[in-house]
Design a protein around this motif. Structure first.
Motif, PDB file in Angstrom:
ATOM      1  N   SER A  59       0.806  -1.224   0.000  1.00  0.00           N
ATOM      2  CA  SER A  59       0.000   0.000   0.000  1.00  0.00           C
ATOM      3  C   SER A  59       0.836   1.271   0.000  1.00  0.00           C
ATOM      4  O   SER A  59       0.294   2.367  -0.125  1.00  0.00           O
ATOM      5  CB  SER A  59      -0.913   0.019   1.229  1.00  0.00           C
ATOM      6  OG  SER A  59      -0.132   0.164   2.415  1.00  0.00           O
ATOM      7  N   GLY A  60       2.138   1.131   0.187  1.00  0.00           N
ATOM      8  CA  GLY A  60       3.008   2.292   0.314  1.00  0.00           C
ATOM      9  C   GLY A  60       3.280   2.673   1.751  1.00  0.00           C
ATOM     10  O   GLY A  60       4.193   3.451   2.024  1.00  0.00           O
ATOM     11  N   ASP A  61       2.495   2.125   2.702  1.00  0.00           N
ATOM     12  CA  ASP A  61       2.625   2.467   4.117  1.00  0.00           C
ATOM     13  C   ASP A  61       3.272   1.307   4.879  1.00  0.00           C
ATOM     14  O   ASP A  61       2.643   0.262   5.074  1.00  0.00           O
ATOM     15  CB  ASP A  61       1.247   2.764   4.708  1.00  0.00           C
ATOM     16  CG  ASP A  61       1.293   3.127   6.183  1.00  0.00           C
ATOM     17  OD1 ASP A  61       2.403   3.217   6.745  1.00  0.00           O
ATOM     18  OD2 ASP A  61       0.217   3.327   6.771  1.00  0.00           O
ATOM     19  N   PRO A  62       4.511   1.460   5.349  1.00  0.00           N
ATOM     20  CA  PRO A  62       5.186   0.374   6.065  1.00  0.00           C
ATOM     21  C   PRO A  62       4.522  -0.022   7.378  1.00  0.00           C
ATOM     22  O   PRO A  62       4.803  -1.097   7.912  1.00  0.00           O
ATOM     23  CB  PRO A  62       6.589   0.945   6.329  1.00  0.00           C
ATOM     24  CG  PRO A  62       6.747   2.061   5.369  1.00  0.00           C
ATOM     25  CD  PRO A  62       5.369   2.635   5.183  1.00  0.00           C
ATOM     26  N   LEU A  63       3.648   0.838   7.900  1.00  0.00           N
ATOM     27  CA  LEU A  63       3.013   0.556   9.192  1.00  0.00           C
ATOM     28  C   LEU A  63       1.560   0.107   9.039  1.00  0.00           C
ATOM     29  O   LEU A  63       0.847  -0.014  10.031  1.00  0.00           O
ATOM     30  CB  LEU A  63       3.078   1.801  10.080  1.00  0.00           C
ATOM     31  CG  LEU A  63       4.475   2.380  10.316  1.00  0.00           C
ATOM     32  CD1 LEU A  63       4.399   3.582  11.255  1.00  0.00           C
ATOM     33  CD2 LEU A  63       5.429   1.328  10.868  1.00  0.00           C
ATOM     34  N   ALA A  64       1.140  -0.169   7.823  1.00  0.00           N
ATOM     35  CA  ALA A  64      -0.270  -0.476   7.555  1.00  0.00           C
ATOM     36  C   ALA A  64      -0.763  -1.715   8.291  1.00  0.00           C
ATOM     37  O   ALA A  64      -1.959  -1.817   8.599  1.00  0.00           O
ATOM     38  CB  ALA A  64      -0.482  -0.652   6.052  1.00  0.00           C
ATOM     39  N   LEU A  65       0.122  -2.664   8.594  1.00  0.00           N
ATOM     40  CA  LEU A  65      -0.299  -3.932   9.191  1.00  0.00           C
ATOM     41  C   LEU A  65      -0.097  -3.979  10.707  1.00  0.00           C
ATOM     42  O   LEU A  65      -0.185  -5.050  11.302  1.00  0.00           O
ATOM     43  CB  LEU A  65       0.460  -5.090   8.529  1.00  0.00           C
ATOM     44  CG  LEU A  65       0.269  -5.213   7.016  1.00  0.00           C
ATOM     45  CD1 LEU A  65       1.091  -6.363   6.458  1.00  0.00           C
ATOM     46  CD2 LEU A  65      -1.208  -5.409   6.680  1.00  0.00           C
ATOM     47  N   GLU A 124      11.300   6.926   4.579  1.00  0.00           N
ATOM     48  CA  GLU A 124      10.639   8.106   4.041  1.00  0.00           C
ATOM     49  C   GLU A 124       9.139   7.870   3.860  1.00  0.00           C
ATOM     50  O   GLU A 124       8.329   8.776   4.090  1.00  0.00           O
ATOM     51  CB  GLU A 124      11.267   8.495   2.702  1.00  0.00           C
ATOM     52  CG  GLU A 124      12.625   9.160   2.847  1.00  0.00           C
ATOM     53  CD  GLU A 124      12.517  10.506   3.553  1.00  0.00           C
ATOM     54  OE1 GLU A 124      12.021  11.464   2.938  1.00  0.00           O
ATOM     55  OE2 GLU A 124      12.940  10.585   4.728  1.00  0.00           O
ATOM     56  N   ALA A 125       8.755   6.655   3.464  1.00  0.00           N
ATOM     57  CA  ALA A 125       7.332   6.343   3.314  1.00  0.00           C
ATOM     58  C   ALA A 125       6.620   6.402   4.659  1.00  0.00           C
ATOM     59  O   ALA A 125       5.489   6.902   4.765  1.00  0.00           O
ATOM     60  CB  ALA A 125       7.157   4.963   2.679  1.00  0.00           C
ATOM     61  N   ALA A 126       7.272   5.896   5.709  1.00  0.00           N
ATOM     62  CA  ALA A 126       6.678   5.963   7.051  1.00  0.00           C
ATOM     63  C   ALA A 126       6.505   7.411   7.492  1.00  0.00           C
ATOM     64  O   ALA A 126       5.472   7.777   8.068  1.00  0.00           O
ATOM     65  CB  ALA A 126       7.550   5.197   8.041  1.00  0.00           C
ATOM     66  N   ARG A 127       7.477   8.242   7.209  1.00  0.00           N
ATOM     67  CA  ARG A 127       7.384   9.662   7.565  1.00  0.00           C
ATOM     68  C   ARG A 127       6.259  10.356   6.791  1.00  0.00           C
ATOM     69  O   ARG A 127       5.540  11.190   7.341  1.00  0.00           O
ATOM     70  CB  ARG A 127       8.713  10.358   7.275  1.00  0.00           C
ATOM     71  CG  ARG A 127       9.868   9.857   8.098  1.00  0.00           C
ATOM     72  CD  ARG A 127      11.181  10.498   7.696  1.00  0.00           C
ATOM     73  NE  ARG A 127      11.305  11.865   8.186  1.00  0.00           N
ATOM     74  CZ  ARG A 127      12.374  12.630   7.986  1.00  0.00           C
ATOM     75  NH1 ARG A 127      13.400  12.174   7.278  1.00  0.00           N
ATOM     76  NH2 ARG A 127      12.414  13.855   8.484  1.00  0.00           N
ATOM     77  N   ARG A 128       6.121   9.997   5.532  1.00  0.00           N
ATOM     78  CA  ARG A 128       5.110  10.634   4.684  1.00  0.00           C
ATOM     79  C   ARG A 128       3.704  10.229   5.099  1.00  0.00           C
ATOM     80  O   ARG A 128       2.791  11.068   5.152  1.00  0.00           O
ATOM     81  CB  ARG A 128       5.364  10.252   3.230  1.00  0.00           C
ATOM     82  CG  ARG A 128       4.447  10.939   2.223  1.00  0.00           C
ATOM     83  CD  ARG A 128       4.911  10.680   0.795  1.00  0.00           C
ATOM     84  NE  ARG A 128       4.882   9.275   0.425  1.00  0.00           N
ATOM     85  CZ  ARG A 128       5.952   8.525   0.282  1.00  0.00           C
ATOM     86  NH1 ARG A 128       7.166   9.032   0.481  1.00  0.00           N
ATOM     87  NH2 ARG A 128       5.856   7.253  -0.068  1.00  0.00           N
ATOM     88  N   HIS A 129       3.506   8.964   5.406  1.00  0.00           N
ATOM     89  CA  HIS A 129       2.176   8.472   5.778  1.00  0.00           C
ATOM     90  C   HIS A 129       1.801   8.829   7.211  1.00  0.00           C
ATOM     91  O   HIS A 129       0.609   8.865   7.538  1.00  0.00           O
ATOM     92  CB  HIS A 129       2.106   6.953   5.590  1.00  0.00           C
ATOM     93  CG  HIS A 129       1.941   6.519   4.167  1.00  0.00           C
ATOM     94  ND1 HIS A 129       0.705   6.377   3.576  1.00  0.00           N
ATOM     95  CD2 HIS A 129       2.853   6.221   3.220  1.00  0.00           C
ATOM     96  CE1 HIS A 129       0.856   5.986   2.320  1.00  0.00           C
ATOM     97  NE2 HIS A 129       2.155   5.880   2.073  1.00  0.00           N
ATOM     98  N   HIS A 130       2.781   9.089   8.056  1.00  0.00           N
ATOM     99  CA  HIS A 130       2.519   9.343   9.483  1.00  0.00           C
ATOM    100  C   HIS A 130       3.323  10.561   9.923  1.00  0.00           C
ATOM    101  O   HIS A 130       4.388  10.431  10.556  1.00  0.00           O
ATOM    102  CB  HIS A 130       2.893   8.112  10.313  1.00  0.00           C
ATOM    103  CG  HIS A 130       2.214   6.858   9.861  1.00  0.00           C
ATOM    104  ND1 HIS A 130       0.946   6.503  10.282  1.00  0.00           N
ATOM    105  CD2 HIS A 130       2.615   5.893   8.983  1.00  0.00           C
ATOM    106  CE1 HIS A 130       0.601   5.364   9.699  1.00  0.00           C
ATOM    107  NE2 HIS A 130       1.588   4.975   8.911  1.00  0.00           N
ATOM    108  N   PRO A 131       2.837  11.763   9.637  1.00  0.00           N
ATOM    109  CA  PRO A 131       3.587  12.993   9.911  1.00  0.00           C
ATOM    110  C   PRO A 131       3.981  13.178  11.375  1.00  0.00           C
ATOM    111  O   PRO A 131       4.988  13.807  11.674  1.00  0.00           O
ATOM    112  CB  PRO A 131       2.626  14.099   9.448  1.00  0.00           C
ATOM    113  CG  PRO A 131       1.739  13.432   8.446  1.00  0.00           C
ATOM    114  CD  PRO A 131       1.562  12.026   8.928  1.00  0.00           C
ATOM    115  N   GLY A 132       3.202  12.634  12.307  1.00  0.00           N
ATOM    116  CA  GLY A 132       3.528  12.791  13.721  1.00  0.00           C
ATOM    117  C   GLY A 132       4.381  11.675  14.283  1.00  0.00           C
ATOM    118  O   GLY A 132       4.691  11.671  15.482  1.00  0.00           O
ATOM    119  N   LEU A 133       4.794  10.739  13.442  1.00  0.00           N
ATOM    120  CA  LEU A 133       5.557   9.582  13.900  1.00  0.00           C
ATOM    121  C   LEU A 133       6.924  10.003  14.441  1.00  0.00           C
ATOM    122  O   LEU A 133       7.598  10.857  13.868  1.00  0.00           O
ATOM    123  CB  LEU A 133       5.744   8.612  12.730  1.00  0.00           C
ATOM    124  CG  LEU A 133       6.463   7.292  13.013  1.00  0.00           C
ATOM    125  CD1 LEU A 133       5.654   6.427  13.974  1.00  0.00           C
ATOM    126  CD2 LEU A 133       6.714   6.545  11.697  1.00  0.00           C
TER     127      LEU A 133
END
Length: 206
Positions: free
Chosen positions: A61-67, A96-105
């Motif tokens: 999905s592009g999001d490494p934390l999706a699961l 970078e994908a994790a940062r993009r999908h989760h700005p507050g991470l």
């Protein structure tokens, strides 16, 4: 939807277990290396490696934390055993994908003196046999048994993280042995840390 609030990008033997125990003692649900059945009702995740799940999400999905629904933190991302070889903490695109999908991470890189990490790797199970067997980012197949090779790889990994997070308040390189380690982590995450110490200090080789 993932509720992960912090990902540890430290290498093995850098204090990942201490980080895991500290957050768990503070009431966080932590994914550490592998998902245990007691941690989730989703049977599809039972026994899954954290690194594998991160790549499934990233390429699916592009999001490494999706699961990682239901988890607050990830403490150990890498795995290197029985043909399974994942090192998300070294992957620029995934980070970078994790940062993009989760700005507050938030991100942490647990750290100990390089010589101590090298020594712990040498004394941990059969790690010195496994390191040269696998191709690891920054440590190609055939390298890693010699201490100077591991040291060069370790130093380069943390330099890589400092470079990509330069100027970002979302990143903390954390010396787990420092007297103020718990306080620095608490300030970074905005929560009180319920425990701090030294976990998983040594397992006999073999």
């Amino acid at each position: 939807m993932s509720a992960v609030r912090v990902v540890n990008l430290g290498l093995p033997k850098s204090g990942t277990t201490t980080f895991n125990k500290a957050l768990a003692a503070s009431g966080w649900r932590v994914a550490d290396h592998r998902i245990r059945p007691r941690q989730t009702a989703d049977a599809a995740l039972h026994g899954a490696f954290v690194g594998d799940l991160m790549y499934r999400g990233y390429f699916g999905s592009g999001d490494p934390l999706a699961l990682f629904a239901g988890f607050d933190a990830i403490s150990e991302t890498s795995v290197m055993r029985r043909g399974v070889n994942f090192w998300p903490q070294t992957d620029f695109g995934l980070i970078e994908a994790a940062r993009r999908h989760h700005p507050g991470l938030r991100f942490v890189a647990t750290r100990r003196p390089t010589a101590d990490i090298c020594a712990s790797m040498a004394g941990w199970s059969n790690m010195l046999d496994r390191l040269p067997h696998y191709a690891i980012p920054g440590l190609p197949q055939g390298y890693g048994r010699a201490e100077d090779e591991r040291a060069r790889w370790i130093e380069a990994h943390y330099a890589f993280l400092r470079r990509i997070f330069e100027g970002s308040e979302a990143y903390l390189e954390l010396d787990v042995g420092a007297p103020d380690a718990a306080g620095r982590l608490s300030a970074h995450l905005g929560v009180e840390i319920g425990w701090w110490g030294r976990a998983n200090a040594k397992r006999a080789a073999g």
